[in-house]
Design an enzyme around this catalytic site. Sequence first.
Site, PDB file in Angstrom:
ATOM      1  N   LYS A  64      -2.576  27.574 -45.956  1.00  0.00           N
ATOM      2  CA  LYS A  64      -1.421  27.684 -44.759  1.00  0.00           C
ATOM      3  C   LYS A  64      -1.903  26.841 -43.574  1.00  0.00           C
ATOM      4  O   LYS A  64      -3.134  27.054 -43.093  1.00  0.00           O
ATOM      5  CB  LYS A  64      -1.260  29.285 -44.420  1.00  0.00           C
ATOM      6  CG  LYS A  64      -0.560  30.209 -45.330  1.00  0.00           C
ATOM      7  CD  LYS A  64      -0.360  31.520 -44.873  1.00  0.00           C
ATOM      8  CE  LYS A  64       0.493  31.513 -43.720  1.00  0.00           C
ATOM      9  NZ  LYS A  64       0.657  33.200 -43.286  1.00  0.00           N
TER      10      LYS A  64
HETATM   11  O1  G3P Z   1       2.952  35.540 -42.243  1.00  0.00           O
HETATM   12  C1  G3P Z   1       3.151  35.093 -40.901  1.00  0.00           C
HETATM   13  C2  G3P Z   1       3.580  36.426 -40.183  1.00  0.00           C
HETATM   14  O2  G3P Z   1       2.273  37.180 -40.471  1.00  0.00           O
HETATM   15  C3  G3P Z   1       3.667  36.481 -38.418  1.00  0.00           C
HETATM   16  O3  G3P Z   1       3.925  37.687 -38.559  1.00  0.00           O
HETATM   17  O4  G3P Z   1       4.275  40.067 -37.481  1.00  0.00           O
HETATM   18  O5  G3P Z   1       2.626  38.481 -36.557  1.00  0.00           O
HETATM   19  O6  G3P Z   1       5.084  37.981 -36.337  1.00  0.00           O
HETATM   20  P1  G3P Z   1       4.004  38.665 -37.088  1.00  0.00           P
END
Ligand code: G3P
Length: 222
Positions: free
Chosen positions: A86
């Site tokens: 990633k």
């Molecule tokens: O996979 C990307 C994701 O984990 C970001 O999520 O909940 O931190 O906005 P969040």
Amino acid sequence: MELILDTADTSAIKHFNEYLTIDGVTTNPTIITKSKKEFHAVIDDILSILNDDQALYVQVLATDCAGIVEEAKYIHSLRKQNIYAKIPVSNEGLKAIKECKKLGIKVLATAIYSAEQGFLAALSGADALAPYVNRMDNLGNGVENVLDLIQMLKVNNLPTKIIAASFKNTRQVHELIKGGIQAVTVPTDVLQNMMDHPMTDIAVDTFTKDWENAYNRTTLKS
Ligand code: G3P
């Protein structure tokens, strides 16, 4: 559509793997630190649960192109198949994605906050794109941006897959599935909310009670 878990919690991965058809697991540095385990231990534990067809996505930490490519090579070496590096779509990240493409490293471009960023990462050769739906929602309209990105890839015949990420509620997931998203990576609380409905439990309870009242047992066969 692919259903992916956005977690490094191994008991949650085992749980959902048992109840649903799961296509892989995405992690990021924040998610890994929440496990309170060392990086290697987390990756080994997740890989011991996944089968060969289930993908694992691991994020780089470096922020300069050379460092990103080095870490992407390392991530690539962690597994024989179905492993993605990633890479956040910073300027250096976009440059690194081009390099990784040449090296045959599978890349999920991440931390995407606009349809244009996603589109540029696709042009640079990313295999998949992770637009941050809820984080974009907090700034405007995340779902609409991802629907635009689906369209932008389609009209340009780009094969890049979108793995929509950063969900905070079932409505966001619902809207994107309806809009034709190819994959979603969902945190475990949102996924459990997608599975549960209190009326389903009440309906099952009523079926059992009606049966028991009529036949004095709770099994189909006597
Ligand atoms: O996979 C990307 C994701 O984990 C970001 O999520 O909940 O931190 O906005 P969040």
